[in-house]
Design a protein around this motif. Structure first.
Motif, PDB file in Angstrom:
ATOM      1  N   GLY A 109     -31.869 -53.106 -18.209  1.00 40.06           N
ATOM      2  CA  GLY A 109     -33.112 -53.821 -18.451  1.00 40.06           C
ATOM      3  C   GLY A 109     -33.032 -55.317 -18.289  1.00 40.06           C
ATOM      4  O   GLY A 109     -33.961 -56.038 -18.668  1.00 40.06           O
ATOM      5  N   VAL A 110     -31.938 -55.818 -17.711  1.00 40.99           N
ATOM      6  CA  VAL A 110     -31.785 -57.259 -17.495  1.00 40.99           C
ATOM      7  C   VAL A 110     -32.455 -57.645 -16.170  1.00 40.99           C
ATOM      8  O   VAL A 110     -32.252 -56.979 -15.149  1.00 40.99           O
ATOM      9  CB  VAL A 110     -30.288 -57.659 -17.470  1.00 40.99           C
ATOM     10  N   LEU A 111     -33.248 -58.709 -16.200  1.00 45.17           N
ATOM     11  CA  LEU A 111     -33.934 -59.152 -14.982  1.00 45.17           C
ATOM     12  C   LEU A 111     -32.942 -59.550 -13.898  1.00 45.17           C
ATOM     13  O   LEU A 111     -31.994 -60.297 -14.149  1.00 45.17           O
ATOM     14  CB  LEU A 111     -34.844 -60.346 -15.285  1.00 45.17           C
ATOM     15  N   GLU A 112     -33.176 -59.080 -12.688  1.00 44.78           N
ATOM     16  CA  GLU A 112     -32.347 -59.459 -11.532  1.00 44.78           C
ATOM     17  C   GLU A 112     -33.012 -60.654 -10.833  1.00 44.78           C
ATOM     18  O   GLU A 112     -33.562 -60.538  -9.737  1.00 44.78           O
ATOM     19  CB  GLU A 112     -32.199 -58.280 -10.587  1.00 44.78           C
ATOM     20  N   THR A 113     -32.951 -61.793 -11.491  1.00 41.18           N
ATOM     21  CA  THR A 113     -33.663 -62.988 -11.039  1.00 41.18           C
ATOM     22  C   THR A 113     -33.217 -63.432  -9.646  1.00 41.18           C
ATOM     23  O   THR A 113     -34.047 -63.797  -8.799  1.00 41.18           O
ATOM     24  CB  THR A 113     -33.448 -64.137 -12.042  1.00 41.18           C
ATOM     25  N   LYS A 114     -31.927 -63.393  -9.402  1.00 42.91           N
ATOM     26  CA  LYS A 114     -31.397 -63.834  -8.113  1.00 42.91           C
ATOM     27  C   LYS A 114     -31.958 -62.980  -6.979  1.00 42.91           C
ATOM     28  O   LYS A 114     -32.364 -63.494  -5.923  1.00 42.91           O
ATOM     29  CB  LYS A 114     -29.863 -63.763  -8.122  1.00 42.91           C
ATOM     30  N   LYS A 115     -32.003 -61.672  -7.204  1.00 39.27           N
ATOM     31  CA  LYS A 115     -32.523 -60.750  -6.182  1.00 39.27           C
ATOM     32  C   LYS A 115     -34.021 -60.979  -5.964  1.00 39.27           C
ATOM     33  O   LYS A 115     -34.500 -60.983  -4.829  1.00 39.27           O
ATOM     34  CB  LYS A 115     -32.262 -59.311  -6.620  1.00 39.27           C
ATOM     35  N   MET A 116     -34.752 -61.198  -7.056  1.00 40.11           N
ATOM     36  CA  MET A 116     -36.194 -61.433  -6.943  1.00 40.11           C
ATOM     37  C   MET A 116     -36.477 -62.727  -6.183  1.00 40.11           C
ATOM     38  O   MET A 116     -37.391 -62.794  -5.363  1.00 40.11           O
ATOM     39  CB  MET A 116     -36.834 -61.476  -8.340  1.00 40.11           C
ATOM     40  N   LYS A 117     -35.679 -63.762  -6.463  1.00 41.79           N
ATOM     41  CA  LYS A 117     -35.869 -65.036  -5.765  1.00 41.79           C
ATOM     42  C   LYS A 117     -35.629 -64.882  -4.270  1.00 41.79           C
ATOM     43  O   LYS A 117     -36.359 -65.450  -3.448  1.00 41.79           O
ATOM     44  CB  LYS A 117     -34.936 -66.096  -6.344  1.00 41.79           C
ATOM     45  N   ALA A 118     -34.601 -64.104  -3.903  1.00 41.82           N
ATOM     46  CA  ALA A 118     -34.288 -63.897  -2.489  1.00 41.82           C
ATOM     47  C   ALA A 118     -35.434 -63.173  -1.779  1.00 41.82           C
ATOM     48  O   ALA A 118     -35.837 -63.543  -0.666  1.00 41.82           O
ATOM     49  CB  ALA A 118     -32.992 -63.111  -2.354  1.00 41.82           C
ATOM     50  N   LEU A 119     -35.980 -62.127  -2.426  1.00 41.90           N
ATOM     51  CA  LEU A 119     -37.079 -61.369  -1.832  1.00 41.90           C
ATOM     52  C   LEU A 119     -38.349 -62.228  -1.729  1.00 41.90           C
ATOM     53  O   LEU A 119     -39.053 -62.176  -0.724  1.00 41.90           O
ATOM     54  CB  LEU A 119     -37.367 -60.119  -2.671  1.00 41.90           C
ATOM     55  N   ALA A 120     -38.606 -63.012  -2.783  1.00 41.79           N
ATOM     56  CA  ALA A 120     -39.789 -63.876  -2.786  1.00 41.79           C
ATOM     57  C   ALA A 120     -39.695 -64.920  -1.680  1.00 41.79           C
ATOM     58  O   ALA A 120     -40.665 -65.167  -0.948  1.00 41.79           O
ATOM     59  CB  ALA A 120     -39.938 -64.548  -4.140  1.00 41.79           C
ATOM     60  N   LYS A 121     -38.545 -65.529  -1.557  1.00 41.85           N
ATOM     61  CA  LYS A 121     -38.341 -66.552  -0.531  1.00 41.85           C
ATOM     62  C   LYS A 121     -38.545 -65.969   0.869  1.00 41.85           C
ATOM     63  O   LYS A 121     -39.188 -66.579   1.729  1.00 41.85           O
ATOM     64  CB  LYS A 121     -36.926 -67.132  -0.662  1.00 41.85           C
ATOM     65  N   LEU A 122     -38.011 -64.749   1.091  1.00 40.66           N
ATOM     66  CA  LEU A 122     -38.137 -64.089   2.390  1.00 40.66           C
ATOM     67  C   LEU A 122     -39.600 -63.826   2.729  1.00 40.66           C
ATOM     68  O   LEU A 122     -40.048 -64.084   3.852  1.00 40.66           O
ATOM     69  CB  LEU A 122     -37.354 -62.770   2.371  1.00 40.66           C
ATOM     70  N   GLN A 123     -40.357 -63.337   1.735  1.00 41.34           N
ATOM     71  CA  GLN A 123     -41.759 -62.994   1.980  1.00 41.34           C
ATOM     72  C   GLN A 123     -42.601 -64.238   2.225  1.00 41.34           C
ATOM     73  O   GLN A 123     -43.451 -64.263   3.118  1.00 41.34           O
ATOM     74  CB  GLN A 123     -42.320 -62.218   0.787  1.00 41.34           C
ATOM     75  N   LEU A 124     -42.366 -65.302   1.464  1.00 41.06           N
ATOM     76  CA  LEU A 124     -43.111 -66.542   1.665  1.00 41.06           C
ATOM     77  C   LEU A 124     -42.772 -67.187   3.003  1.00 41.06           C
ATOM     78  O   LEU A 124     -43.641 -67.764   3.664  1.00 41.06           O
ATOM     79  CB  LEU A 124     -42.836 -67.519   0.520  1.00 41.06           C
ATOM     80  N   GLU A 125     -41.507 -67.065   3.426  1.00 39.64           N
ATOM     81  CA  GLU A 125     -41.105 -67.601   4.734  1.00 39.64           C
ATOM     82  C   GLU A 125     -41.822 -66.879   5.868  1.00 39.64           C
ATOM     83  O   GLU A 125     -42.201 -67.486   6.874  1.00 39.64           O
ATOM     84  CB  GLU A 125     -39.586 -67.488   4.905  1.00 39.64           C
ATOM     85  N   LYS A 126     -42.027 -65.559   5.704  1.00 39.35           N
ATOM     86  CA  LYS A 126     -42.767 -64.795   6.713  1.00 39.35           C
ATOM     87  C   LYS A 126     -44.182 -65.331   6.884  1.00 39.35           C
ATOM     88  O   LYS A 126     -44.753 -65.308   7.967  1.00 39.35           O
ATOM     89  CB  LYS A 126     -42.841 -63.310   6.312  1.00 39.35           C
ATOM     90  N   LEU A 127     -44.746 -65.822   5.786  1.00 38.69           N
ATOM     91  CA  LEU A 127     -46.092 -66.377   5.810  1.00 38.69           C
ATOM     92  C   LEU A 127     -46.097 -67.871   6.133  1.00 38.69           C
ATOM     93  O   LEU A 127     -47.160 -68.499   6.170  1.00 38.69           O
ATOM     94  CB  LEU A 127     -46.772 -66.151   4.458  1.00 38.69           C
ATOM     95  N   GLY A 128     -44.917 -68.438   6.347  1.00 32.37           N
ATOM     96  CA  GLY A 128     -44.823 -69.856   6.669  1.00 32.37           C
ATOM     97  C   GLY A 128     -45.140 -70.753   5.494  1.00 32.37           C
ATOM     98  O   GLY A 128     -45.610 -71.880   5.662  1.00 32.37           O
ATOM     99  N   VAL A 129     -44.872 -70.253   4.268  1.00 32.94           N
ATOM    100  CA  VAL A 129     -45.203 -70.993   3.055  1.00 32.94           C
ATOM    101  C   VAL A 129     -43.936 -71.537   2.411  1.00 32.94           C
ATOM    102  O   VAL A 129     -42.963 -70.803   2.229  1.00 32.94           O
ATOM    103  CB  VAL A 129     -45.939 -70.088   2.040  1.00 32.94           C
ATOM    104  N   SER A 130     -43.961 -72.806   2.066  1.00 31.99           N
ATOM    105  CA  SER A 130     -42.838 -73.419   1.357  1.00 31.99           C
ATOM    106  C   SER A 130     -43.314 -73.835  -0.029  1.00 31.99           C
ATOM    107  O   SER A 130     -44.071 -74.795  -0.170  1.00 31.99           O
ATOM    108  CB  SER A 130     -42.328 -74.641   2.139  1.00 31.99           C
ATOM    109  N   LEU A 131     -42.897 -73.080  -1.046  1.00 32.83           N
ATOM    110  CA  LEU A 131     -43.318 -73.343  -2.419  1.00 32.83           C
ATOM    111  C   LEU A 131     -42.136 -73.207  -3.365  1.00 32.83           C
ATOM    112  O   LEU A 131     -41.372 -72.235  -3.260  1.00 32.83           O
ATOM    113  CB  LEU A 131     -44.392 -72.331  -2.855  1.00 32.83           C
ATOM    114  N   PRO A 132     -41.953 -74.140  -4.292  1.00 32.74           N
ATOM    115  CA  PRO A 132     -40.910 -73.970  -5.307  1.00 32.74           C
ATOM    116  C   PRO A 132     -41.244 -72.759  -6.173  1.00 32.74           C
ATOM    117  O   PRO A 132     -42.346 -72.673  -6.723  1.00 32.74           O
ATOM    118  CB  PRO A 132     -40.985 -75.270  -6.122  1.00 32.74           C
TER     119      PRO A 132
END
Length: 497
Positions: A109-132
């Motif tokens: 039940g521990v959040l996999e923050t690193k994995k979520m950040k990687a997936l989020a970054k990949l998806q936003l990059e596909k959309l050409g979005v740069s957001l912290p």
């Protein structure tokens, strides 16, 4: 995925929204769903995804009868819905918004923050979005929030994605990137239902189109077999001879002057004016500072420096109440959060800024109020069974009309319109444009902020262009071009030749 919807009926109380609609979505197609505001487009998709229950009709998915209990169940079956009204949690981060309800965790039940950040970054990059990813979503622009919503839907690996006015708050660059993503999804077999009032987009990205009017299906056709005029005629039941009504302005004195207005982090040394009877168009890329300037003029935010004059008199606008008393009205770009009390009746929304008009002794004259509201509902052709219906139950376009109604009711000297036709159908746009002409004929000065360049060119008398918080140029609308505006919007210089 193949979806069939046959003889669909739905009423909300006495308001019959759908009266026998049929719709078919084929695997791997981008299918436009069009109709006037209130035609029932969003309701039809809400029925498909289980947000509302059918009164009558049949839904099949890949030939099997199907009825979802809620949107979560529809999502589990591969259908994602990007709604017109943003469902952002403003106090949560971009990352938290992207994974809300879908958090990745370990077996303990521990959040996999690193994995979520990687997936989020990949998806936003596909959309050409740069957001912290750690930025609060409420600190993002409306366009950035829209891209977060789109990214969230794409992360579900859906087979069907419903997009309701997805480009309304996006820049041209963001729209272009979104269309690239949509094309790639289509090639992978994903089907997309595309609800939009932007006709140019429909003809550039969609394969087929279904047109609705007054809760009925009017026609389904291949895009290549129809054209703009045919679609408009089927949508509104009549021909619209011109997209923009002819303007014959008679300009008066300067009503509003802004001199060297600045707000740290938003805009700097902004100076412009608008005359009685004039429409001043304000253009620029998303995030350039257009909305921030208008918010400061209306007293929502305080200027750090600068001067505002109304009818030649220097004035201090400390808050919106000051602005209203001095004859300013503001239609905000975000009607859901800033323009309407969604759970309050249409009557109360329209009356709110106008209470003193029919409360001469501090007691509301209900008869005068009812007549006032009924007049505005008729004038703006707001589709509703009753003025007592909550604003939440109106279509997006009719909600926009309520916002406009409440501000024109105060009889403003200056009316600021920030994206006035966002999410509004082509017929209703024409009505709003005609209303703008009527107001300027009466001497009202209008400032119109718009991301739609044809609208800026079609309705403005003069145009100012904002770039990175500064006015980068002023153009007489006669003879102006989209290329000229975009040059200034991207930091280029005005050609004096």
């Amino acid at each position: 995925m193949h979806i069939g919807m046959t003889d669909i009926h739905k009423a909300f109380g006495k308001n019959q929204v759908l009266s026998g609609v049929s719709f078919e979505l084929l695997p791997g197609e981008i299918h436009a769903l069009m109709g006037e505001n209130g035609a029932g487009k969003s309701t039809l998709m809400n029925l498909l995804t289980g947000l509302h229950r059918l009164d009558k009709g049949n839904i099949t998915i890949n030939g099997t009868n199907m009825s979802f209990s809620n949107p979560k169940e529809a999502e589990k079956h591969g259908i994602a819905f990007i709604h017109q009204e943003l469902n952002i949690w403003p106090d949560m981060t971009v990352l938290e918004n992207l994974f809300i309800g879908k958090e990745l965790t370990t077996a303990f039940g521990v959040l996999e923050t690193k994995k979520m950040k990687a997936l989020a970054k990949l998806q936003l990059e596909k959309l050409g979005v740069s957001l912290p990813l750690d930025r609060e979503a409420g600190q993002c622009s409306v366009g950035q929030q829209q891209m977060i919503e789109i990214a969230k839907a794409l992360m579900t690996n859906a087979e069907v994605i419903i997009m309701d006015e997805p480009t309304a708050a996006l820049t041209e660059r963001e729209i272009s990137k979104l269309f690239e993503v949509m094309t790639a999804l289509k090639q992978d077999g994903v089907s997309i239902v595309y609800i939009s009032h932007r006709m140019e987009e429909i003809f550039s990205i969609c394969d087929r189109i279904t047109i609705m009017r007054d809760g009925l299906t009017v026609d389904t056709a291949h895009i290549k077999d129809t054209n703009f005029d045919e679609v408009v005629k089927k949508m509104v039941g009549r021909e619209l001879t011109d997209r923009y009504p002819t303007r014959t302005p008679s300009l008066g004195d300067k009503v509003l002057e802004v001199k060297n207005a600045s707000k740290k982090g938003s805009f700097s040394q902004v100076s412009f004016h608008v005359r009685a009877g004039e429409i001043l168009g304000v253009s620029g890329l998303m995030g350039a500072g257009r909305t921030e300037i208008m918010r400061a003029l209306f007293g929502i935010d305080r200027l750090d420096s600068g001067e505002i004059r109304i009818s030649g008199r220097k004035t201090d606008i400390r808050n919106p109440y000051d602005a209203i008393r001095k004859g300013l009205g503001l239609i905000t770009e975000n009607r859901k959060d800033e323009g309407l009390l969604l759970d309050t009746s249409i009557r109360e929304n329209i009356s709110l800024p106008n209470l003193t008009s029919f409360s001469p002794k501090g007691i509301i004259d209900r008869k005068r109020e009812a007549e006032f509201v009924e007049l505005l509902i008729k004038r703006l052709t707001i589709k509703t069974a009753s003025p007592e219906i909550a604003a939440r139950h109106l279509s997006g376009g009719n909600q926009q009309k309520v916002v406009i109604a409440k501000w024109i009711g105060i009889g403003p000297k200056v009316l600021i319109l920030d994206e006035p036709t966002r999410g509004v159908d082509v017929g209703a746009k024409r009505e709003i444009y005609s209303l703008m002409n009527e107001l300027t004929d009466r001497g009202v000065a209008i400032i119109m902020v718009s991301s739609e360049l044809p609208e800026i060119l079609g309705m403005s008398d003069r145009i100012i262009v904002v770039h990175e918080g500064r006015i980068n140029g002023e153009i007489n609308a006669a003879g102006a071009t989209q290329e000229h505006i975009l040059t200034l919007a991207t930091g280029g210089q005005q050609n004096e030749n």
